[in-house]
Structures are given as structure tokens and as C-alpha cells.
Design a protein around this motif. Structure first.
Motif, PDB file in Angstrom:
ATOM      1  N   MET A   1      51.429  46.690  42.267  1.00  0.00           N
ATOM      2  CA  MET A   1      51.599  45.379  41.654  1.00  0.00           C
ATOM      3  C   MET A   1      51.237  44.263  42.633  1.00  0.00           C
ATOM      4  O   MET A   1      50.571  43.316  42.270  1.00  0.00           O
ATOM      5  CB  MET A   1      53.052  45.253  41.178  1.00  0.00           C
ATOM      6  N   ILE A   2      51.700  44.388  43.885  1.00  0.00           N
ATOM      7  CA  ILE A   2      51.428  43.354  44.872  1.00  0.00           C
ATOM      8  C   ILE A   2      49.933  43.262  45.161  1.00  0.00           C
ATOM      9  O   ILE A   2      49.399  42.191  45.377  1.00  0.00           O
ATOM     10  CB  ILE A   2      52.229  43.609  46.168  1.00  0.00           C
ATOM     11  N   GLY A   3      49.229  44.393  45.150  1.00  0.00           N
ATOM     12  CA  GLY A   3      47.793  44.381  45.376  1.00  0.00           C
ATOM     13  C   GLY A   3      47.064  43.531  44.349  1.00  0.00           C
ATOM     14  O   GLY A   3      46.128  42.806  44.680  1.00  0.00           O
ATOM     15  N   TYR A   4      47.503  43.604  43.102  1.00  0.00           N
ATOM     16  CA  TYR A   4      46.906  42.773  42.058  1.00  0.00           C
ATOM     17  C   TYR A   4      47.185  41.294  42.295  1.00  0.00           C
ATOM     18  O   TYR A   4      46.323  40.453  42.051  1.00  0.00           O
ATOM     19  CB  TYR A   4      47.424  43.180  40.676  1.00  0.00           C
ATOM     20  N   LEU A   5      48.379  40.983  42.786  1.00  0.00           N
ATOM     21  CA  LEU A   5      48.701  39.585  43.064  1.00  0.00           C
ATOM     22  C   LEU A   5      47.821  39.026  44.170  1.00  0.00           C
ATOM     23  O   LEU A   5      47.382  37.871  44.106  1.00  0.00           O
ATOM     24  CB  LEU A   5      50.181  39.437  43.428  1.00  0.00           C
ATOM     25  N   HIS A   6      47.529  39.841  45.195  1.00  0.00           N
ATOM     26  CA  HIS A   6      46.638  39.393  46.266  1.00  0.00           C
ATOM     27  C   HIS A   6      45.231  39.141  45.729  1.00  0.00           C
ATOM     28  O   HIS A   6      44.592  38.143  46.085  1.00  0.00           O
ATOM     29  CB  HIS A   6      46.584  40.425  47.393  1.00  0.00           C
ATOM     30  N   ILE A   7      44.758  40.023  44.874  1.00  0.00           N
ATOM     31  CA  ILE A   7      43.420  39.847  44.312  1.00  0.00           C
ATOM     32  C   ILE A   7      43.369  38.611  43.423  1.00  0.00           C
ATOM     33  O   ILE A   7      42.423  37.818  43.490  1.00  0.00           O
ATOM     34  CB  ILE A   7      42.988  41.121  43.548  1.00  0.00           C
ATOM     35  N   ILE A   8      44.391  38.412  42.605  1.00  0.00           N
ATOM     36  CA  ILE A   8      44.436  37.226  41.739  1.00  0.00           C
ATOM     37  C   ILE A   8      44.499  35.953  42.573  1.00  0.00           C
ATOM     38  O   ILE A   8      43.804  34.977  42.288  1.00  0.00           O
ATOM     39  CB  ILE A   8      45.623  37.325  40.758  1.00  0.00           C
ATOM     40  N   LEU A   9      45.321  35.954  43.632  1.00  0.00           N
ATOM     41  CA  LEU A   9      45.421  34.787  44.514  1.00  0.00           C
ATOM     42  C   LEU A   9      44.068  34.489  45.150  1.00  0.00           C
ATOM     43  O   LEU A   9      43.639  33.332  45.206  1.00  0.00           O
ATOM     44  CB  LEU A   9      46.483  35.019  45.588  1.00  0.00           C
ATOM     45  N   ARG A  10      43.363  35.522  45.607  1.00  0.00           N
ATOM     46  CA  ARG A  10      42.046  35.321  46.208  1.00  0.00           C
ATOM     47  C   ARG A  10      41.046  34.783  45.184  1.00  0.00           C
ATOM     48  O   ARG A  10      40.234  33.912  45.511  1.00  0.00           O
ATOM     49  CB  ARG A  10      41.542  36.630  46.790  1.00  0.00           C
TER      50      ARG A  10
END
Length: 128
Positions: A1-10
Motif C-alpha cells: 500500500m505504501i509503495g502505491y502512495l509513493h508512486i502517486i506522490l511522485r
């Protein structure tokens, strides 16, 4: 889940920097978001991410209120305070904290200290 948040933030940062939503730019943005190195630190809890994003949503109307206050009642006093960074924050959450502080017109983060402090510049009305 956190990996998706990093990608979305980027991706959000990419689109804010480029201000272009063409198909080619979206493809380039996805490639950049996926190719950038992933954080080596322990990821923050989903609860911390959601809490930070909730604070940003609340900060949007606060920013408008503060902007109108600065227009109609100019603030002449300035001071710099130090605020402690919450413990066990990932670099992404630290970025969101700095963004949240800087988003409102009366405050800006001047410096982030690696030992866990922010220097925050604030303005306020002169006390009568």
C-alpha cells in the motif's frame, strides 16, 4: 500500500512541475515515478499517511482564510520557531509535513535539521 502512495506522490509532483496532462507526459511521468529509487527506510504506517493527507485537506480552507487576513489586516510581526518532527517519520511524510506548514501563507519552513527539528518562519499581527 505504501509503495502505491509513493508512486502517486511522485506522479502528483511530476504533474505539478510540468503542468501538462498530455498522453506523452503521463507516460513519461509514470516511467519516472517507477524508475526513481524507492526509499530504503522503513515505510510509514498507512494511518500516518492518511492523517497527513487529512491535514492537508483541512489546510486548504485555512490557507484561504489566512490569505484574506493578510490582505485586509497586514501582519507586521515576524518570528522563527522550532518545531519537533514527529518520531519515526519516513522522508515522504517529512516532505508532506513541510508542505503542510509551507502551504499556509503565514508560515514557511526555513530549514529542516536532520536531528529532528523544523525552523518555521511565522508572521502575526502586532499585539496592541
Amino acid at each position: 500500500m505504501i509503495g502505491y502512495l509513493h508512486i502517486i506522490l511522485r506522479l502528483v509532483i511530476w504533474f505539478l512541475l510540468t503542468a501538462n496532462l498530455s498522453v506523452a507526459n503521463i507516460i513519461i511521468g509514470v516511467c519516472v515515478a517507477l524508475l526513481l529509487p524507492h526509499p530504503r527506510t522503513a515505510p510509514g504506517a498507512v494511518k500516518d499517511w492518511l492523517r497527513a493527507l487529512g491535514k492537508i485537506v483541512v489546510a486548504i480552507p485555512q490557507a484561504y482564510v489566512e490569505a484574506f487576513e493578510l490582505i485586509f489586516r497586514p501582519h507586521t510581526q515576524e518570528y522563527i520557531t522550532r518545531e519537533r518532527v514527529k518520531p519515526r517519520r519516513s522522508p515522504g511524510l517529512i516532505f508532506l509535513d513541510i508542505f503542510l506548514i509551507t502551504f499556509t501563507p503565514k508560515t514557511i519552513v526555513v530549514k529542516y535539521h536532520e536531528d529532528g527539528w523544523y525552523e518555521v518562519h511565522r508572521v502575526r499581527q502586532r499585539q496592541q
